[in-house]
Design an enzyme around this catalytic site. Structure first.
Site, PDB file in Angstrom:
ATOM      1  CG  ASP A   9      32.158 -33.464  15.675  1.00 24.84           C
ATOM      2  OD1 ASP A   9      33.328 -34.130  15.830  1.00 24.84           O
ATOM      3  OD2 ASP A   9      31.128 -34.187  15.537  1.00 24.84           O
ATOM      4  CG  HIS A  62      -1.797  -0.937   1.330  1.00 24.09           C
ATOM      5  ND1 HIS A  62      -1.464  -2.340   2.035  1.00 24.09           N
ATOM      6  CD2 HIS A  62      -3.291  -1.368   0.771  1.00 24.09           C
ATOM      7  CE1 HIS A  62      -2.469  -3.019   1.918  1.00 24.09           C
ATOM      8  NE2 HIS A  62      -3.330  -2.544   1.123  1.00 24.09           N
ATOM      9  CG  HIS A 119      33.155 -34.246  12.078  1.00 23.68           C
ATOM     10  ND1 HIS A 119      33.839 -33.414  12.631  1.00 23.68           N
ATOM     11  CD2 HIS A 119      33.134 -33.847  10.545  1.00 23.68           C
ATOM     12  CE1 HIS A 119      33.705 -32.213  11.957  1.00 23.68           C
ATOM     13  NE2 HIS A 119      33.679 -32.598  10.860  1.00 23.68           N
ATOM     14  CG  ASP A 145      30.796 -31.238   7.559  1.00 23.40           C
ATOM     15  OD1 ASP A 145      31.169 -32.203   8.170  1.00 23.40           O
ATOM     16  OD2 ASP A 145      31.474 -30.014   7.613  1.00 23.40           O
ATOM     17  CG  HIS A 175      35.679 -33.562   6.656  1.00 20.25           C
ATOM     18  ND1 HIS A 175      34.799 -33.292   5.800  1.00 20.25           N
ATOM     19  CD2 HIS A 175      35.609 -32.981   7.781  1.00 20.25           C
ATOM     20  CE1 HIS A 175      33.917 -32.506   6.533  1.00 20.25           C
ATOM     21  NE2 HIS A 175      34.347 -32.455   7.719  1.00 20.25           N
TER      22      HIS A 175
END
Lengths: 108, 452
Positions: free
Chosen positions: B217, B117, B220, B373, B225
């Site tokens: 973390d 508007h 991992h 990931d 990886h």
């Protein structure tokens, strides 16, 4: 007819604008590729400063609702603006740019 | 005539029993916290509307009128540089009928006009113009109908905002975490700048998987990886033996922030970045870069490399790849990742290019490490579609009871790099806020930190 000095031409580069106060209300001065034009600064639609807008060629676009005006004639070019703004006579004296604030009028 | 009044409490009443979802002593976590829609709605109120949330880097909006459209959880906001140099953050929602008042990602604005508007707001979010005001809204007090303003504060280049009027100052919220955050933000004279654009993508997973991994973390890495590590090995940069690396993890004494890192063996601090960028950029001197940062940090932090961190709740950095990102929650099962590169202002052009290439290849939408990931998080989330899977508790015990204070010249609650102490800190903060109907634990005075 009283011309009042507003600025030096190099203070407002091509494509830029300057807002100035006067007895006739705020006035916007535009440099269109070296040619100077003065119009009422307040958008006839949304009460906003046109000097704050985006100048493309000789059309100034208001930043609030994108209404466009011709800075040569003061005429509203696009909706939502329907009413024109006044234009003021401009004179160059050497490097100075002058405006006649008493001479504001709507273009024919 | 009968009047019907429909009341909708602005706070969601907890219809979920949270008492059993996280038990730090037992070291268990219930996976319903990653999948339950009611818990997610509670998070929007009790986590995201109470905490300081990352908005933008100062260098994203350097000039007056520069703006950046982003989100505080699911709420769209605009961050705008003001003429006085300050930053305002306000809700991207027109006060008339709720349309976004800014529909572009970023740029420079003189005003924000709603395209529905036409209500118009200045760069401070104040309502300045209403079309046909005299006919349509006579007597409207525009000063009462500006965009909703959030509280804004910055810490060393990072702009944060919160809806919580009673939250502590940002520096207090970060507390003793600042010492480890400064390894990233204050490693050189002049601090950091953002490079590249904002890379955005969607991952169908819960936001806490991402926030927790960057918080805590390191574990991992050698499993998940393996492939990008293997692919990048050269004679000059052989694989590092993870069991031979000395590394630590830090749990903020309050607030749920955490980080972990290795201490670089001599001469290796930039090796990872160079090899992952597929080579040394011409003109980049890694030794000079390392010396500059070590001299500026001036203590043991000069040896830190491959540092991951999260600021509670959803802002993370992996400094090993100079990537910073927000995990915008989008329901319990989805996030939008908004990532950008972070470099020292003092870095040479060659160093910035080295970082850019490295970040692009590893941690961005098409980055090799990023795929690893995302694949894990998506798969974990898919498993949680199973009823039995959602009732089966997870183990979060790694390194429990093995923390120490002031370990190995690194201050605070310190664990081995392979630990879940920082994750337990994140979930403890999450649990505290979620269990607290009044929000007392998010207010000034509730953030008590260990002596700094």
């Amino acid at each position: 007819m009283t011309f009042v000095r507003v600025c030096s031409e190099n203070e407002v580069p091509p494509g830029e604008a300057l807002r100035t106060e006067s007895a006739a209300g705020p006035v916007a001065l535009f440099n269109v590729d070296g040619e100077f034009f003065a119009i009422e600064d307040t958008c006839s639609h949304g009460q906003w400063s046109l000097a704050d807008g985006y100048l493309t060629g000789d059309k100034i676009e208001c930043t609030l609702h994108m209404a466009k005006f011709c800075v040569r004639t003061g005429k509203a070019c696009t909706l939502p603006a329907t009413k024109p703004v006044k234009i003021f006579p401009v004179e160059r004296r050497g490097e100075d740019v002058l405006v006649d604030f008493d001479g504001g009028r709507y273009a024919a | 005539m009968m009047t019907v009044i429909i009341r909708r409490n602005e706070k969601r009443s907890p219809n979920v029993d949270l008492s059993d979802v996280f038990d730090e002593q037992a070291g268990t976590i219930s996976p319903v916290i990653y999948s339950d829609p009611d818990i997610y709605q509670m998070e929007l109120e009790r986590i995201f509307s109470r905490s300081w949330l990352f908005i933008a880097h100062e260098t994203h909006i350097p000039k007056a009128g520069d703006y950046f459209s982003t989100y505080m959880a699911e709420d769209p906001v605009i961050a705008v540089r003001q003429k006085d140099g300050g930053v305002r953050v306000f809700l991207n929602q027109c006060r008339h009928r709720g349309m976004k008042i800014c529909r572009t990602d970023s740029g420079n604005a003189k005003a924000f006009t709603c395209t529905y508007h036409g209500w118009a707001y200045d760069i401070g979010g104040n309502l300045v113009q209403v079309p046909l005001e005299e006919q349509s809204f006579p007597g409207l007090d525009k000063s009462k109908w500006g965009a909703r303003q959030a509280r804004v504060e910055s810490y060393k280049g990072l702009i944060f905002a919160t809806w919580n009027e009673e939250a502590p100052a940002l520096a207090e919220y970060l507390g003793d975490f600042r010492y480890y955050l400064d390894t990233v933000l204050d490693a050189s004279e002049g601090g950091t700048e953002a490079i590249g654009g904002i890379v955005k993508w969607i991952i169908p997973c819960n936001w806490k998987f991402a926030a927790e991994q960057f918080c805590s973390d390191m574990y991992h890495g050698t499993m998940s990886h393996t492939s990008p590590i293997t692919a990048a090995i050269t004679e000059e940069f052989p694989a590092l033996d993870p069991t031979a690396l000395s590394g630590f993890q830090f749990r903020a004494s309050n607030g749920g922030h955490g980080t972990g890192f290795f201490e670089a063996p001599a001469g290796t601090s930039w090796g990872f970045r160079i090899v992952q960028a597929a080579g040394l950029v011409e003109g980049f001197d890694p030794e000079a870069a390392h010396s500059r940062q070590a001299a500026h940090l001036g203590d043991k932090r000069g040896t830190i490399f491959s540092q991951h961190l999260s600021i509670f709740p959803n802002f993370s950095v992996f400094n090993g790849a100079s990537t910073a990102r927000v995990w915008h929650p989008r329901g319990p099962n989805e996030i939008e990742v908004w990532a950008f590169g972070l470099v020292d202002k003092a870095a040479s052009d060659a160093e910035k290019e080295q970082v850019r290439l490295m970040t692009l290849r590893t941690f961005s939408a098409a980055g090799t490490w990023e795929q690893d990931d995302g694949e894990n998080w998506v798969e974990v989330q898919r498993v949680l579609r199973g009823h039995e899977a959602r009732q089966t508790k997870f183990n979060i015990q790694m390194g429990a009871g093995a923390t120490r204070n002031e370990g190995a010249d690194f201050p605070g609650t310190i664990s081995n790099a392979y630990a879940e102490e920082a994750a337990r800190g994140l979930y403890a903060q999450w649990f505290k806020l979620m269990s607290d109907e009044e929000g007392t634990s998010s207010k000034r005075g509730a953030y008590v930190h260990a002596a700094e």
